[in-house]
Design an enzyme around this catalytic site. Structure first.
Site, PDB file in Angstrom:
ATOM      1  N   SER A 142      34.625 -58.502  34.286  1.00  0.00           N
ATOM      2  CA  SER A 142      33.668 -59.471  34.843  1.00  0.00           C
ATOM      3  C   SER A 142      33.682 -60.732  33.994  1.00  0.00           C
ATOM      4  CB  SER A 142      32.257 -58.893  34.862  1.00  0.00           C
ATOM      5  OG  SER A 142      31.332 -59.892  35.254  1.00  0.00           O
ATOM      6  N   TYR A 156      25.407 -55.205  30.433  1.00  0.00           N
ATOM      7  CA  TYR A 156      26.554 -55.136  31.361  1.00  0.00           C
ATOM      8  C   TYR A 156      27.695 -56.019  30.854  1.00  0.00           C
ATOM      9  CZ  TYR A 156      29.120 -56.400  35.677  1.00  0.00           C
ATOM     10  OH  TYR A 156      30.082 -56.661  36.610  1.00  0.00           O
TER      11      TYR A 156
HETATM   12  P1  NAP Z   1      29.465 -52.344  44.789  1.00  0.00           P
HETATM   13  O1  NAP Z   1      29.566 -53.112  46.048  1.00  0.00           O
HETATM   14  O2  NAP Z   1      28.129 -51.918  44.289  1.00  0.00           O
HETATM   15  O3  NAP Z   1      30.425 -51.055  44.905  1.00  0.00           O
HETATM   16  C1  NAP Z   1      30.495 -50.187  43.809  1.00  0.00           C
HETATM   17  C2  NAP Z   1      31.499 -49.102  44.073  1.00  0.00           C
HETATM   18  O4  NAP Z   1      31.582 -48.287  42.901  1.00  0.00           O
HETATM   19  C3  NAP Z   1      31.084 -48.178  45.201  1.00  0.00           C
HETATM   20  O5  NAP Z   1      32.258 -47.700  45.811  1.00  0.00           O
HETATM   21  C4  NAP Z   1      30.348 -47.057  44.478  1.00  0.00           C
HETATM   22  O6  NAP Z   1      30.373 -45.815  45.171  1.00  0.00           O
HETATM   23  C5  NAP Z   1      31.189 -46.954  43.225  1.00  0.00           C
HETATM   24  N1  NAP Z   1      30.472 -46.395  42.076  1.00  0.00           N
HETATM   25  C6  NAP Z   1      29.265 -46.743  41.599  1.00  0.00           C
HETATM   26  N2  NAP Z   1      28.957 -45.977  40.541  1.00  0.00           N
HETATM   27  C7  NAP Z   1      29.975 -45.121  40.363  1.00  0.00           C
HETATM   28  C8  NAP Z   1      30.251 -44.069  39.460  1.00  0.00           C
HETATM   29  N3  NAP Z   1      29.385 -43.705  38.502  1.00  0.00           N
HETATM   30  N4  NAP Z   1      31.415 -43.404  39.599  1.00  0.00           N
HETATM   31  C9  NAP Z   1      32.284 -43.733  40.572  1.00  0.00           C
HETATM   32  N5  NAP Z   1      32.091 -44.705  41.453  1.00  0.00           N
HETATM   33  C10 NAP Z   1      30.955 -45.396  41.345  1.00  0.00           C
HETATM   34  O7  NAP Z   1      30.115 -53.151  43.574  1.00  0.00           O
HETATM   35  P2  NAP Z   1      31.189 -54.353  43.565  1.00  0.00           P
HETATM   36  O8  NAP Z   1      30.436 -55.623  43.530  1.00  0.00           O
HETATM   37  O9  NAP Z   1      32.249 -54.136  44.560  1.00  0.00           O
HETATM   38  O10 NAP Z   1      31.757 -54.154  42.073  1.00  0.00           O
HETATM   39  C11 NAP Z   1      32.982 -53.512  41.819  1.00  0.00           C
HETATM   40  C12 NAP Z   1      33.387 -53.847  40.398  1.00  0.00           C
HETATM   41  O11 NAP Z   1      33.475 -55.260  40.252  1.00  0.00           O
HETATM   42  C13 NAP Z   1      32.387 -53.357  39.342  1.00  0.00           C
HETATM   43  O12 NAP Z   1      33.088 -52.891  38.213  1.00  0.00           O
HETATM   44  C14 NAP Z   1      31.623 -54.626  38.994  1.00  0.00           C
HETATM   45  O13 NAP Z   1      31.081 -54.587  37.707  1.00  0.00           O
HETATM   46  C15 NAP Z   1      32.714 -55.670  39.134  1.00  0.00           C
HETATM   47  N6  NAP Z   1      32.229 -57.030  39.352  1.00  0.00           N
HETATM   48  C16 NAP Z   1      31.508 -57.352  40.442  1.00  0.00           C
HETATM   49  C17 NAP Z   1      31.064 -58.666  40.592  1.00  0.00           C
HETATM   50  C18 NAP Z   1      30.232 -59.112  41.775  1.00  0.00           C
HETATM   51  O14 NAP Z   1      29.658 -60.220  41.727  1.00  0.00           O
HETATM   52  N7  NAP Z   1      30.137 -58.333  42.853  1.00  0.00           N
HETATM   53  C19 NAP Z   1      31.370 -59.617  39.633  1.00  0.00           C
HETATM   54  C20 NAP Z   1      32.121 -59.248  38.536  1.00  0.00           C
HETATM   55  C21 NAP Z   1      32.554 -57.947  38.402  1.00  0.00           C
HETATM   56  P3  NAP Z   1      29.209 -45.422  46.264  1.00  0.00           P
HETATM   57  O15 NAP Z   1      29.544 -46.191  47.527  1.00  0.00           O
HETATM   58  O16 NAP Z   1      29.366 -43.972  46.472  1.00  0.00           O
HETATM   59  O17 NAP Z   1      27.905 -45.841  45.671  1.00  0.00           O
END
Ligand code: NAP
Length: 247
Positions: A142, A156
């Site tokens: 991130s 985080y």
């Molecule tokens: P999201 O929409 O909340 O999706 C999270 C995914 O991770 C879902 O498939 C969820 O499964 C799974 N997950 C959550 N906890 C888990 C665990 N303990 N073990 C295995 N799987 C787990 O999140 P996202 O925004 O796509 O984020 C994905 C990655 O990008 C993360 O690492 C996040 O930190 C990073 N990121 C996101 C952003 C942003 O702005 N969105 C920015 C920078 C970095 P379920 O569907 O079963 O809950």
């Protein structure tokens, strides 16, 4: 067919990676934590694109789950060509002086411990030193790791800084074993992560502070991940690539 394994592939960035991978000709194994329906929707899309798909329930914070998930991958598709370690949580919003110990432990368990154990299992299958045929690992970090995220989630941000260090160190460990290791640092991306952590207004509020003036899409992050995973990035290893609209 090449095989791509993605953690947290049921929603958001991970789901976009699964769809883009299928379009690029990969068979896709994805993990999810709770939402089996969302996971099976994504595997159905992968199969509609003509590729094989597998959904595996796995809490990446639990070592036994991670070991079992890779064993399920072995049984279904064999060793992966690309592994995208995307599962992550923010833990919610607070200052450091308001931190709850259990929440901090959970964020570090999912984002840091999970990244390490998944990477270990991936290297054991892909490294030529372990009899593998090589491959590519892409961590999802991130921009928070560099920004620090004061007043929102320093906990985080620090967990993602650990992922960046893991990327740099592991890349050097396996550079002569056929495995490239890189990370993507997304900025503000339009997924459910913000609303689920209690701030549905966050995208709209922060977008004006971003040089490009908007949040990114999961598809824009997935495109960069697929490039890093592919042979087109054959001389790229140990890189942490920002996908943040200039932020
Ligand atoms: P999201 O929409 O909340 O999706 C999270 C995914 O991770 C879902 O498939 C969820 O499964 C799974 N997950 C959550 N906890 C888990 C665990 N303990 N073990 C295995 N799987 C787990 O999140 P996202 O925004 O796509 O984020 C994905 C990655 O990008 C993360 O690492 C996040 O930190 C990073 N990121 C996101 C952003 C942003 O702005 N969105 C920015 C920078 C970095 P379920 O569907 O079963 O809950």
């Amino acid at each position: 067919m090449p095989v791509l394994f993605v953690t947290g592939g049921s929603r958001g960035i991970g789901a976009a990676v699964a769809r883009a991978a299928a379009a690029d000709g990969y068979d896709v194994a994805l993990t999810y934590a709770n939402d089996a329906t969302a996971a099976s929707d994504v595997t159905a899309e992968v199969e509609t694109a003509g590729r094989r798909a597998l959904a595996i329930r796995c809490d990446v914070a639990r070592e036994a789950d991670v070991v079992a998930a890779f064993a399920a991958l072995d049984d279904a598709f064999g060793a992966p060509d690309a592994v995208v370690l995307n599962a992550g949580i923010t833990g919610g919003f607070c200052r450091v002086d308001e931190l709850d110990g259990a929440m901090l432990e959970r964020v570090l368990a999912v984002n840091v411990h999970g990244a390490f154990t998944c990477a270990r299992e991936a290297v054991r299958r892909m490294s030529t030193a372990h009899g593998g045929r090589g491959g590519s690992i892409v961590f999802v970090s991130s921009r928070a790791a560099s920004l620090g995220s004061p007043g929102e989630y320093v906990h985080y941000a620090a967990s993602k800084a650990a992922v960046n260090t893991l990327t740099i160190g592991l890349a050097k460990e396996v550079a002569r074993e056929g495995v490239r290791v890189n990370a993507i640092s997304p900025g503000l991306i339009a997924t459910e992560i913000h609303a689920r952590a209690g701030r549905p207004e966050r995208l709209e509020k922060i977008a004006p502070q971003i040089p490009m003036g908007r949040a990114g899409t999961p598809q824009e992050v997935a495109a960069a991940i697929l490039w890093l995973a592919s042979p087109a990035a054959s001389y790229v290893s140990g890189a942490v690539l920002d996908v943040g609209g200039g932020r």
